[in-house]
Design a protein around this motif. Sequence first.
Motif, PDB file in Angstrom:
ATOM      1  N   GLY A  56     -12.572   4.761   3.654  1.00 34.40           N
ATOM      2  CA  GLY A  56     -11.849   5.931   4.147  1.00 34.40           C
ATOM      3  C   GLY A  56     -10.402   5.918   3.699  1.00 34.40           C
ATOM      4  O   GLY A  56      -9.959   5.053   2.939  1.00 34.40           O
ATOM      5  N   SER A  57      -9.655   6.889   4.180  1.00 31.27           N
ATOM      6  CA  SER A  57      -8.250   7.046   3.804  1.00 31.27           C
ATOM      7  C   SER A  57      -7.453   5.788   4.126  1.00 31.27           C
ATOM      8  O   SER A  57      -7.766   5.069   5.077  1.00 31.27           O
ATOM      9  N   ALA A  58      -6.416   5.558   3.316  1.00 31.96           N
ATOM     10  CA  ALA A  58      -5.592   4.357   3.489  1.00 31.96           C
ATOM     11  C   ALA A  58      -4.214   4.603   2.907  1.00 31.96           C
ATOM     12  O   ALA A  58      -4.032   5.490   2.063  1.00 31.96           O
ATOM     13  N   THR A  59      -3.268   3.804   3.330  1.00 31.96           N
ATOM     14  CA  THR A  59      -1.943   3.866   2.718  1.00 31.96           C
ATOM     15  C   THR A  59      -2.005   3.140   1.373  1.00 31.96           C
ATOM     16  O   THR A  59      -2.902   2.313   1.150  1.00 31.96           O
ATOM     17  N   PRO A  60      -1.060   3.420   0.491  1.00 31.07           N
ATOM     18  CA  PRO A  60      -1.029   2.672  -0.780  1.00 31.07           C
ATOM     19  C   PRO A  60      -0.934   1.158  -0.565  1.00 31.07           C
ATOM     20  O   PRO A  60      -1.554   0.388  -1.297  1.00 31.07           O
ATOM     21  N   GLY A  61      -0.198   0.721   0.454  1.00 30.25           N
ATOM     22  CA  GLY A  61      -0.095  -0.713   0.740  1.00 30.25           C
ATOM     23  C   GLY A  61      -1.437  -1.312   1.145  1.00 30.25           C
ATOM     24  O   GLY A  61      -1.790  -2.416   0.715  1.00 30.25           O
ATOM     25  N   HIS A  92       1.641  10.245   6.755  1.00 33.41           N
ATOM     26  CA  HIS A  92       1.033   9.301   7.697  1.00 33.41           C
ATOM     27  C   HIS A  92       1.204   9.877   9.108  1.00 33.41           C
ATOM     28  O   HIS A  92       2.284  10.358   9.449  1.00 33.41           O
ATOM     29  N   PRO A  93       0.175   9.834   9.942  1.00 30.77           N
ATOM     30  CA  PRO A  93       0.280  10.439  11.271  1.00 30.77           C
ATOM     31  C   PRO A  93       1.282   9.748  12.196  1.00 30.77           C
ATOM     32  O   PRO A  93       1.833  10.391  13.098  1.00 30.77           O
ATOM     33  N   ASP A  94       1.560   8.452  11.966  1.00 31.96           N
ATOM     34  CA  ASP A  94       2.441   7.706  12.868  1.00 31.96           C
ATOM     35  C   ASP A  94       3.752   7.254  12.234  1.00 31.96           C
ATOM     36  O   ASP A  94       4.662   6.849  12.952  1.00 31.96           O
ATOM     37  N   ASP A  95       3.846   7.285  10.916  1.00 36.01           N
ATOM     38  CA  ASP A  95       5.017   6.751  10.227  1.00 36.01           C
ATOM     39  C   ASP A  95       5.388   7.699   9.087  1.00 36.01           C
ATOM     40  O   ASP A  95       4.759   7.696   8.037  1.00 36.01           O
ATOM     41  N   ARG A  96       6.437   8.471   9.284  1.00 39.08           N
ATOM     42  CA  ARG A  96       6.830   9.479   8.284  1.00 39.08           C
ATOM     43  C   ARG A  96       7.239   8.876   6.947  1.00 39.08           C
ATOM     44  O   ARG A  96       7.247   9.567   5.943  1.00 39.08           O
ATOM     45  N   ARG A  97       7.575   7.598   6.936  1.00 38.72           N
ATOM     46  CA  ARG A  97       7.987   6.958   5.678  1.00 38.72           C
ATOM     47  C   ARG A  97       6.803   6.700   4.762  1.00 38.72           C
ATOM     48  O   ARG A  97       6.973   6.465   3.575  1.00 38.72           O
ATOM     49  N   GLN A  98       5.592   6.720   5.316  1.00 35.11           N
ATOM     50  CA  GLN A  98       4.403   6.386   4.534  1.00 35.11           C
ATOM     51  C   GLN A  98       3.550   7.617   4.258  1.00 35.11           C
ATOM     52  O   GLN A  98       3.675   8.632   4.915  1.00 35.11           O
ATOM     53  N   LYS A  99       2.683   7.451   3.285  1.00 39.43           N
ATOM     54  CA  LYS A  99       1.689   8.478   2.947  1.00 39.43           C
ATOM     55  C   LYS A  99       0.305   7.872   3.125  1.00 39.43           C
ATOM     56  O   LYS A  99       0.130   6.658   3.059  1.00 39.43           O
ATOM     57  N   VAL A 100      -0.668   8.734   3.311  1.00 40.18           N
ATOM     58  CA  VAL A 100      -2.055   8.318   3.402  1.00 40.18           C
ATOM     59  C   VAL A 100      -2.780   8.899   2.192  1.00 40.18           C
ATOM     60  O   VAL A 100      -2.622  10.083   1.872  1.00 40.18           O
ATOM     61  N   VAL A 101      -3.565   8.072   1.523  1.00 42.07           N
ATOM     62  CA  VAL A 101      -4.310   8.476   0.332  1.00 42.07           C
ATOM     63  C   VAL A 101      -5.744   8.787   0.743  1.00 42.07           C
ATOM     64  O   VAL A 101      -6.390   7.987   1.418  1.00 42.07           O
ATOM     65  N   SER A 102      -6.222   9.957   0.340  1.00 41.18           N
ATOM     66  CA  SER A 102      -7.608  10.361   0.603  1.00 41.18           C
ATOM     67  C   SER A 102      -8.225  10.825  -0.701  1.00 41.18           C
ATOM     68  O   SER A 102      -7.540  11.390  -1.555  1.00 41.18           O
TER      69      SER A 102
END
Length: 150
Positions: A56-61, A92-102
């Motif tokens: 499923g979706s994940a951050t780049p990290g 990212h739903p909880d951390d605006r500094r991050q993105k989620v990859v889908s």
Amino acid sequence: MPDLSHGRPGGDADAAAVNALRSAVMRLSRRLKHQRVDESLSPTEMSVLGTLARCGSATPGELARKEHVQPPSMTRIVALLEAKGLVRLEPHPDDRRQKVVSQTERAEAMLEESRRRRNAWLASLAEGLDEDEWARLRAAAPVLEKLAHL
């Protein structure tokens, strides 16, 4: 059969079996890679899409950790996949500094076709096995799957 009395394979016979397994898995993997649907994607890009499909979706990290690459490398891979329309980045739903990859629907369709093609190729190879070999291979599949995820 490995001597697992000490919890680990050991001895010359086990070393030979491990060597044969490594060689066979590498050869088979190389041949499977040639059954790709989209030759413009690198094996690493295909692997990232496969990870997104499985996990499923994940951050780049998170993707970098799962793929065992450095975060800057994953950032470049994600940018390439986004440019090809295969992934999308969302906040990212909880951390605006991050993105989620889908993955996109296009990526899902491409992965499905790739799986279909590779499965058909592998099934055609398996037709060359006798019943006993096919039964042993089916029994080994879960063990190989476990090894792949250790």
